[in-house]
Design a protein around this motif. Sequence first.
Motif, PDB file in Angstrom:
ATOM      1  N   HIS A  16      42.291  37.211  44.546  1.00 27.59           N
ATOM      2  CA  HIS A  16      42.445  37.611  43.155  1.00 27.59           C
ATOM      3  C   HIS A  16      43.943  37.545  42.821  1.00 27.59           C
ATOM      4  CE1 HIS A  16      42.596  40.124  39.582  1.00 27.59           C
ATOM      5  NE2 HIS A  16      41.287  39.922  39.460  1.00 27.59           N
ATOM      6  N   PRO A  17      44.303  37.112  41.625  1.00 27.81           N
ATOM      7  CA  PRO A  17      45.719  36.992  41.271  1.00 27.81           C
ATOM      8  C   PRO A  17      46.534  38.269  41.499  1.00 27.81           C
ATOM      9  CG  PRO A  17      44.386  35.907  39.621  1.00 27.81           C
ATOM     10  CD  PRO A  17      43.429  36.598  40.566  1.00 27.81           C
ATOM     11  N   ARG A  18      45.926  39.435  41.293  1.00 26.57           N
ATOM     12  CA  ARG A  18      46.679  40.678  41.495  1.00 26.57           C
ATOM     13  C   ARG A  18      46.956  40.922  42.974  1.00 26.57           C
ATOM     14  NH1 ARG A  18      43.875  45.188  37.996  1.00 26.57           N
ATOM     15  NH2 ARG A  18      45.388  46.477  39.079  1.00 26.57           N
ATOM     16  N   ILE A  19      46.100  40.441  43.854  1.00 27.09           N
ATOM     17  CA  ILE A  19      46.349  40.572  45.292  1.00 27.09           C
ATOM     18  C   ILE A  19      47.389  39.541  45.728  1.00 27.09           C
ATOM     19  CG2 ILE A  19      45.319  40.340  47.584  1.00 27.09           C
ATOM     20  CD1 ILE A  19      42.682  41.379  46.298  1.00 27.09           C
ATOM     21  N   ALA A  20      47.228  38.298  45.281  1.00 27.74           N
ATOM     22  CA  ALA A  20      48.168  37.238  45.645  1.00 27.74           C
ATOM     23  C   ALA A  20      49.566  37.509  45.104  1.00 27.74           C
ATOM     24  CB  ALA A  20      47.652  35.900  45.144  1.00 27.74           C
ATOM     25  N   SER A  23      52.176  38.809  47.768  1.00 31.51           N
ATOM     26  CA  SER A  23      52.814  37.784  48.592  1.00 31.51           C
ATOM     27  C   SER A  23      53.747  36.923  47.760  1.00 31.51           C
ATOM     28  CB  SER A  23      51.758  36.886  49.253  1.00 31.51           C
ATOM     29  OG  SER A  23      50.992  37.628  50.160  1.00 31.51           O
ATOM     30  N   ASN A  24      53.331  36.601  46.543  1.00 36.23           N
ATOM     31  CA  ASN A  24      54.152  35.775  45.673  1.00 36.23           C
ATOM     32  C   ASN A  24      55.507  36.439  45.430  1.00 36.23           C
ATOM     33  OD1 ASN A  24      54.851  33.619  44.061  1.00 36.23           O
ATOM     34  ND2 ASN A  24      53.572  34.228  42.343  1.00 36.23           N
ATOM     35  N   ASP A  25      55.494  37.732  45.176  1.00 35.45           N
ATOM     36  CA  ASP A  25      56.744  38.457  44.925  1.00 35.45           C
ATOM     37  C   ASP A  25      57.600  38.572  46.184  1.00 35.45           C
ATOM     38  OD1 ASP A  25      55.972  38.793  42.305  1.00 35.45           O
ATOM     39  OD2 ASP A  25      55.301  40.867  42.577  1.00 35.45           O
ATOM     40  N   PHE A  26      56.989  38.960  47.306  1.00 40.54           N
ATOM     41  CA  PHE A  26      57.750  39.234  48.520  1.00 40.54           C
ATOM     42  C   PHE A  26      58.189  37.983  49.279  1.00 40.54           C
ATOM     43  CE2 PHE A  26      55.823  43.511  48.273  1.00 40.54           C
ATOM     44  CZ  PHE A  26      56.971  44.264  48.432  1.00 40.54           C
ATOM     45  N   PHE A  27      57.365  36.945  49.289  1.00 44.42           N
ATOM     46  CA  PHE A  27      57.620  35.818  50.181  1.00 44.42           C
ATOM     47  C   PHE A  27      57.869  34.485  49.485  1.00 44.42           C
ATOM     48  CE2 PHE A  27      54.725  38.751  52.442  1.00 44.42           C
ATOM     49  CZ  PHE A  27      55.632  39.210  53.383  1.00 44.42           C
ATOM     50  N   TYR A  28      57.421  34.336  48.248  1.00 46.42           N
ATOM     51  CA  TYR A  28      57.528  33.044  47.568  1.00 46.42           C
ATOM     52  C   TYR A  28      58.496  33.066  46.385  1.00 46.42           C
ATOM     53  CZ  TYR A  28      53.456  31.485  50.202  1.00 46.42           C
ATOM     54  OH  TYR A  28      52.596  31.133  51.211  1.00 46.42           O
ATOM     55  N   THR A  33      51.676  29.369  42.757  1.00 48.93           N
ATOM     56  CA  THR A  33      50.780  29.258  41.615  1.00 48.93           C
ATOM     57  C   THR A  33      49.388  29.684  42.073  1.00 48.93           C
ATOM     58  OG1 THR A  33      52.052  27.428  40.707  1.00 48.93           O
ATOM     59  CG2 THR A  33      49.806  27.693  39.898  1.00 48.93           C
ATOM     60  N   VAL A  34      48.875  30.742  41.491  1.00 46.24           N
ATOM     61  CA  VAL A  34      47.563  31.259  41.882  1.00 46.24           C
ATOM     62  C   VAL A  34      46.524  30.644  40.958  1.00 46.24           C
ATOM     63  CG1 VAL A  34      46.168  33.316  42.231  1.00 46.24           C
ATOM     64  CG2 VAL A  34      48.624  33.381  42.699  1.00 46.24           C
ATOM     65  N   LEU A  35      45.611  29.893  41.545  1.00 47.05           N
ATOM     66  CA  LEU A  35      44.605  29.160  40.787  1.00 47.05           C
ATOM     67  C   LEU A  35      43.192  29.666  41.051  1.00 47.05           C
ATOM     68  CD1 LEU A  35      46.162  25.649  41.444  1.00 47.05           C
ATOM     69  CD2 LEU A  35      46.275  26.975  39.332  1.00 47.05           C
ATOM     70  N   THR A  36      43.081  30.878  41.547  1.00 50.28           N
ATOM     71  CA  THR A  36      41.772  31.451  41.832  1.00 50.28           C
ATOM     72  C   THR A  36      40.994  31.619  40.538  1.00 50.28           C
ATOM     73  OG1 THR A  36      42.759  32.661  43.667  1.00 50.28           O
ATOM     74  CG2 THR A  36      40.584  33.378  42.944  1.00 50.28           C
ATOM     75  N   PRO A  45      39.539  47.521  39.321  1.00 49.68           N
ATOM     76  CA  PRO A  45      39.667  48.735  38.512  1.00 49.68           C
ATOM     77  C   PRO A  45      40.936  49.534  38.782  1.00 49.68           C
ATOM     78  CG  PRO A  45      38.149  49.100  40.320  1.00 49.68           C
ATOM     79  CD  PRO A  45      38.538  47.645  40.366  1.00 49.68           C
ATOM     80  N   ARG A  46      41.637  49.191  39.842  1.00 46.73           N
ATOM     81  CA  ARG A  46      42.863  49.916  40.201  1.00 46.73           C
ATOM     82  C   ARG A  46      43.834  48.919  40.809  1.00 46.73           C
ATOM     83  NH1 ARG A  46      39.311  52.884  44.606  1.00 46.73           N
ATOM     84  NH2 ARG A  46      39.424  51.332  46.244  1.00 46.73           N
ATOM     85  N   PRO A  47      45.046  49.342  41.132  1.00 49.68           N
ATOM     86  CA  PRO A  47      45.991  48.391  41.741  1.00 49.68           C
ATOM     87  C   PRO A  47      45.389  47.725  42.980  1.00 49.68           C
ATOM     88  CG  PRO A  47      47.093  50.437  41.184  1.00 49.68           C
ATOM     89  CD  PRO A  47      45.628  50.666  40.951  1.00 49.68           C
ATOM     90  N   ALA A  48      45.785  46.490  43.214  1.00 51.05           N
ATOM     91  CA  ALA A  48      45.233  45.714  44.323  1.00 51.05           C
ATOM     92  C   ALA A  48      45.604  46.314  45.673  1.00 51.05           C
ATOM     93  CB  ALA A  48      45.713  44.271  44.236  1.00 51.05           C
ATOM     94  N   VAL A  49      46.810  46.824  45.787  1.00 51.09           N
ATOM     95  CA  VAL A  49      47.271  47.419  47.041  1.00 51.09           C
ATOM     96  C   VAL A  49      48.032  48.689  46.704  1.00 51.09           C
ATOM     97  CG1 VAL A  49      48.779  47.126  49.051  1.00 51.09           C
ATOM     98  CG2 VAL A  49      47.427  45.198  48.217  1.00 51.09           C
ATOM     99  N   ILE A  50      47.758  49.728  47.440  1.00 49.11           N
ATOM    100  CA  ILE A  50      48.447  51.001  47.253  1.00 49.11           C
ATOM    101  C   ILE A  50      49.069  51.388  48.585  1.00 49.11           C
ATOM    102  CG2 ILE A  50      48.177  53.452  46.699  1.00 49.11           C
ATOM    103  CD1 ILE A  50      45.611  52.611  45.143  1.00 49.11           C
ATOM    104  N   TRP A  51      50.349  51.704  48.587  1.00 51.34           N
ATOM    105  CA  TRP A  51      51.028  52.107  49.810  1.00 51.34           C
ATOM    106  C   TRP A  51      51.118  53.621  49.829  1.00 51.34           C
ATOM    107  CZ3 TRP A  51      52.643  49.678  54.112  1.00 51.34           C
ATOM    108  CH2 TRP A  51      53.409  50.416  54.995  1.00 51.34           C
ATOM    109  N   THR A  52      50.597  54.222  50.867  1.00 52.98           N
ATOM    110  CA  THR A  52      50.673  55.665  51.057  1.00 52.98           C
ATOM    111  C   THR A  52      51.119  55.934  52.482  1.00 52.98           C
ATOM    112  OG1 THR A  52      48.830  56.015  49.533  1.00 52.98           O
ATOM    113  CG2 THR A  52      49.375  57.829  50.992  1.00 52.98           C
TER     114      THR A  52
END
Length: 80
Positions: A16-20, A23-28, A33-36, A45-52
Amino acid sequence: MSAGGALLLDEHFRCHPRIAAISNDFFYDGDLTVLTDTRGRPALPRPAVIWTHVPGRAARQPYGGSWVNEAEMDKADASG
Protein backbone atom coordinates in the motif's frame (compact mmCIF):
# COMPACT_ATOMS: atom_id res chain seq x y z
CA MET A 1 30.00 -8.58 -16.18
CA SER A 2 29.26 -5.26 -14.54
CA ALA A 3 30.66 -2.07 -15.96
CA GLY A 4 30.22 -0.23 -12.68
CA GLY A 5 27.58 2.16 -11.50
CA ALA A 6 24.28 1.35 -9.94
CA LEU A 7 20.76 0.76 -11.17
CA LEU A 8 17.95 2.17 -9.04
CA LEU A 9 14.88 -0.03 -9.02
CA ASP A 10 12.52 2.88 -8.61
CA GLU A 11 9.07 1.35 -9.11
CA HIS A 12 7.15 -0.58 -6.49
CA PHE A 13 3.93 -2.56 -7.03
CA ARG A 14 3.21 -4.57 -3.87
CA CYS A 15 2.73 -2.50 -0.71
CA HIS A 16 0.00 0.00 0.00
CA PRO A 17 1.39 3.48 -0.78
CA ARG A 18 1.25 4.49 2.89
CA ILE A 19 3.41 1.49 3.84
CA ALA A 20 5.86 1.97 0.96
CA ALA A 21 6.18 5.66 1.90
CA ILE A 22 8.24 4.68 4.92
CA SER A 23 10.96 3.02 2.81
CA ASN A 24 10.66 5.75 0.20
CA ASP A 25 11.38 8.42 2.82
CA PHE A 26 14.15 6.59 4.69
CA PHE A 27 16.01 4.80 1.90
CA TYR A 28 15.05 6.24 -1.50
CA ASP A 29 14.99 9.99 -0.75
CA GLY A 30 11.51 10.10 -2.26
CA ASP A 31 12.67 8.66 -5.61
CA LEU A 32 10.53 5.50 -5.38
CA THR A 33 7.40 5.51 -7.52
CA VAL A 34 4.67 3.44 -5.87
CA LEU A 35 2.37 1.96 -8.50
CA THR A 36 0.33 -0.37 -6.32
CA ASP A 37 -3.26 -0.53 -7.50
CA THR A 38 -5.35 0.17 -4.40
CA ARG A 39 -8.74 0.08 -6.16
CA GLY A 40 -11.01 -2.42 -4.49
CA ARG A 41 -8.76 -2.69 -1.44
CA PRO A 42 -9.75 -1.39 1.96
CA ALA A 43 -8.31 1.92 3.08
CA LEU A 44 -5.90 1.87 5.98
CA PRO A 45 -7.92 3.12 8.98
CA ARG A 46 -4.83 4.20 10.92
CA PRO A 47 -1.17 4.96 10.24
CA ALA A 48 0.60 2.18 8.35
CA VAL A 49 3.34 1.82 10.96
CA ILE A 50 3.38 2.97 14.56
CA TRP A 51 6.57 3.00 16.61
CA THR A 52 6.13 2.36 20.32
CA HIS A 53 9.04 1.76 22.68
CA VAL A 54 8.38 -1.35 24.75
CA PRO A 55 10.86 -2.09 27.51
CA GLY A 56 11.60 -5.75 27.72
CA ARG A 57 14.24 -8.37 27.19
CA ALA A 58 14.57 -10.86 24.37
CA ALA A 59 15.08 -14.46 25.45
CA ARG A 60 15.74 -17.68 23.60
CA GLN A 61 13.03 -20.33 23.85
CA PRO A 62 13.93 -23.35 26.03
CA TYR A 63 14.39 -25.67 23.06
CA GLY A 64 15.97 -23.25 20.57
CA GLY A 65 14.15 -21.38 17.86
CA SER A 66 13.64 -17.66 17.55
CA TRP A 67 14.31 -15.06 20.18
CA VAL A 68 11.15 -13.77 21.87
CA ASN A 69 10.38 -10.61 23.80
CA GLU A 70 7.22 -11.36 25.77
CA ALA A 71 6.60 -7.68 26.57
CA GLU A 72 6.61 -6.81 22.85
CA MET A 73 4.28 -9.70 22.10
CA ASP A 74 1.85 -8.54 24.78
CA LYS A 75 1.92 -4.95 23.49
CA ALA A 76 1.35 -6.02 19.87
CA ASP A 77 -1.52 -8.31 20.92
CA ALA A 78 -3.16 -5.51 22.93
CA SER A 79 -2.77 -3.05 20.03
CA GLY A 80 -4.50 -5.28 17.46
